[in-house]
Design a protein around this motif. Structure first.
Motif, short mmCIF file in Angstrom:
data_model
loop_
_atom_site.label_atom_id
_atom_site.label_comp_id
_atom_site.label_asym_id
_atom_site.label_seq_id
_atom_site.Cartn_x
_atom_site.Cartn_y
_atom_site.Cartn_z
N ALA A 148 32.05 23.56 38.35
CA ALA A 148 31.15 23.93 37.26
C ALA A 148 29.78 23.34 37.56
O ALA A 148 29.64 22.44 38.40
CB ALA A 148 31.67 23.41 35.92
N ILE A 149 28.77 23.85 36.89
CA ILE A 149 27.40 23.34 37.03
C ILE A 149 27.09 22.47 35.81
O ILE A 149 27.19 22.92 34.67
CB ILE A 149 26.38 24.48 37.13
N GLY A 150 26.74 21.22 36.05
CA GLY A 150 26.44 20.29 34.97
C GLY A 150 25.06 20.51 34.39
O GLY A 150 24.25 21.28 34.92
N PRO A 151 24.73 19.81 33.30
CA PRO A 151 23.41 19.94 32.68
C PRO A 151 22.28 19.43 33.55
O PRO A 151 21.11 19.74 33.29
CB PRO A 151 23.55 19.12 31.39
N ASP A 152 22.60 18.67 34.60
CA ASP A 152 21.58 18.23 35.55
C ASP A 152 21.28 19.31 36.58
O ASP A 152 20.42 19.13 37.44
CB ASP A 152 21.99 16.93 36.24
N GLY A 153 22.00 20.45 36.51
CA GLY A 153 21.78 21.55 37.43
C GLY A 153 22.54 21.43 38.73
O GLY A 153 22.42 22.30 39.60
N PHE A 154 23.37 20.39 38.87
CA PHE A 154 24.11 20.16 40.10
C PHE A 154 25.59 20.47 39.90
O PHE A 154 26.13 20.35 38.80
CB PHE A 154 23.94 18.72 40.58
N GLY A 155 26.25 20.84 40.98
CA GLY A 155 27.67 21.16 40.92
C GLY A 155 28.53 19.93 40.70
O GLY A 155 28.21 18.83 41.15
N ILE A 176 29.69 35.42 37.35
CA ILE A 176 28.62 36.40 37.17
C ILE A 176 27.34 35.81 37.74
O ILE A 176 26.91 34.71 37.36
CB ILE A 176 28.42 36.77 35.69
N GLY A 177 26.71 36.53 38.67
CA GLY A 177 25.52 36.04 39.35
C GLY A 177 24.26 36.16 38.50
O GLY A 177 24.27 36.73 37.40
N ALA A 178 23.17 35.63 39.02
CA ALA A 178 21.88 35.67 38.32
C ALA A 178 21.36 37.10 38.18
O ALA A 178 20.49 37.35 37.34
CB ALA A 178 20.86 34.80 39.06
N ASP A 179 21.88 38.03 38.97
CA ASP A 179 21.49 39.43 38.87
C ASP A 179 22.42 40.21 37.95
O ASP A 179 22.38 41.46 37.93
CB ASP A 179 21.47 40.07 40.26
N ASP A 180 23.27 39.49 37.20
CA ASP A 180 24.20 40.08 36.24
C ASP A 180 25.31 40.89 36.91
O ASP A 180 25.98 41.70 36.26
CB ASP A 180 23.48 40.96 35.21
N ARG A 181 25.54 40.65 38.18
CA ARG A 181 26.61 41.31 38.91
C ARG A 181 27.70 40.29 39.26
O ARG A 181 27.40 39.12 39.51
CB ARG A 181 26.09 41.95 40.20
N GLY A 221 24.50 28.24 40.43
CA GLY A 221 23.63 27.12 40.15
C GLY A 221 22.32 27.51 39.48
O GLY A 221 22.02 28.69 39.28
N THR A 222 21.53 26.51 39.15
CA THR A 222 20.25 26.73 38.49
C THR A 222 19.22 27.37 39.43
O THR A 222 18.18 27.85 38.97
CB THR A 222 19.69 25.41 37.95
#
Length: 319
Positions: free
Chosen positions: A198-205, A99-104, A147-148
């Motif tokens: 997955a995206i880690g808590p550091d914001g990186f893949g 799911i993208g940042a635009d909720d799509r 990603g972040t």
């Protein structure tokens, strides 16, 4: 995935009946589940990929193998006892969705005529979508995470070099992307699903995958676009190559993989996964098509197939 009701939801292909099915867990530990056939119109359900939309309902992308089409099912309730079905376009290989940042929904899929394609859903239910080519030299294995920076990272194998690559989308619809080679070693080309991201808590893949020698590896991106990364061998000499992956409650990666036909979990000891603790999870059968997610109780939920003469879907929770 964990639905809006806090319970697990698993999509899978019933090989015996060539149908798309979902299992909705009855409790957090998934000691039981309600099974629903969502689509039975032909040979449907292979390569099923599931995400939870902004509405808290499941969104499933899967292959219609009869007509070689990409289909989408939008669940009508948390248990996904029914769904709205849509056909988006031609497809004939592995499918991955987020799911993208635009909720799509954003779906990466394989079309052997065009290579890897990306479909950007036009609405929450994904009744229609815009499509764009991503890479025409790609193997039919993909993995997608957002990603972040609100842009998708799509990991895949290059069909010419046979190496792991990652595409950083330039916009929400992924109409174009910057593609970077992650590992100089060849990846494994088995028909099973050999990679996850997955995206880690550091914001990186963080990408989990297997190379040509069945070594389980982790590639940690060193920036949001993953133009540079560090690669570590987590476990050498695997017997299988099917990989599932998620980020645990401690912010460290959890990798499900097969070793000598048994299901194992690798718990990364740091954010870049240069070290990991290997834990046996289930023995006594061929464990395939692993999917990991983090439950609403903070514990990982693992969905996978056990081969015992026929394919039987099982969901379990790590202790």
């Amino acid at each position: 995935k964990i639905g809006g009701d806090g319970l697990g939801l698993l999509a899978y292909y019933d090989r015996d009946n060539a149908n798309l099915k979902v299992a909705h867990c009855n409790d957090l530990a998934c000691t039981g589940a309600t099974i629903t056939t969502l689509d039975s119109s032909g040979d449907v359900g292979q390569e099923a990929s599931l995400a939870i939309g902004v509405d808290g309902l499941g969104l499933l992308a899967y292959l219609n193998y009869t007509d070689f089409k990409l289909k989408v099912a939008h669940c009508n309730n948390a248990a996904c006892s029914s769904a709205t079905l849509s056909t988006l376009g031609d497809a004939d290989g592995a499918i991955s969705m987020a799911i993208g940042a635009d909720d799509r929904g954003l779906i990466a899929y394989n079309d052997s005529f065009s290579g890897i394609m990306v479909a950007h859903c036009s609405d929450v239910a994904c009744t229609t979508a815009t499509t764009a080519p991503l890479a025409n030299r790609a193997m039919p294995y993909t993995a997608v995470a957002v990603g972040t920076d609100d842009r998708a990272l799509i990991a895949f194998q290059d069909s010419v070099t046979n190496r792991m690559e990652v595409a950083h989308c330039s916009d929400l619809a992924c109409s174009s992307a910057t593609i970077t080679e992650v590992d100089v070693a060849d990846c494994h080309t088995s028909p099973t699903r050999p990679l996850s991201i997955a995206i880690g808590p550091d914001g990186f893949g963080l990408i989990a995958y297997t190379d040509i020698n069945y070594n389980l590896k982790a590639a940690h991106c060193l920036n949001t676009a993953c133009t540079i990364s560090s690669v570590t061998t987590v476990k050498a000499g695997l017997n299988g190559q099917d990989v599932g992956f998620t980020i645990g409650a401690d912010g460290f990666g959890l990798i499900g993989y097969e070793y000598q036909n048994d299901l194992m979990l690798a718990h990364c000891n740091n954010r870049i996964c240069t070290r990991a603790t290997l834990v046996p999870f289930d023995a006594g059968g061929l464990a395939g098509n692993k999917s990991l997610t983090l439950g609403s109780d903070g514990l990982p939920l693992v969905g996978y197939f056990i081969y015992e003469g026929s394919y039987e879907p099982r969901l379990k929770v790590t202790p």
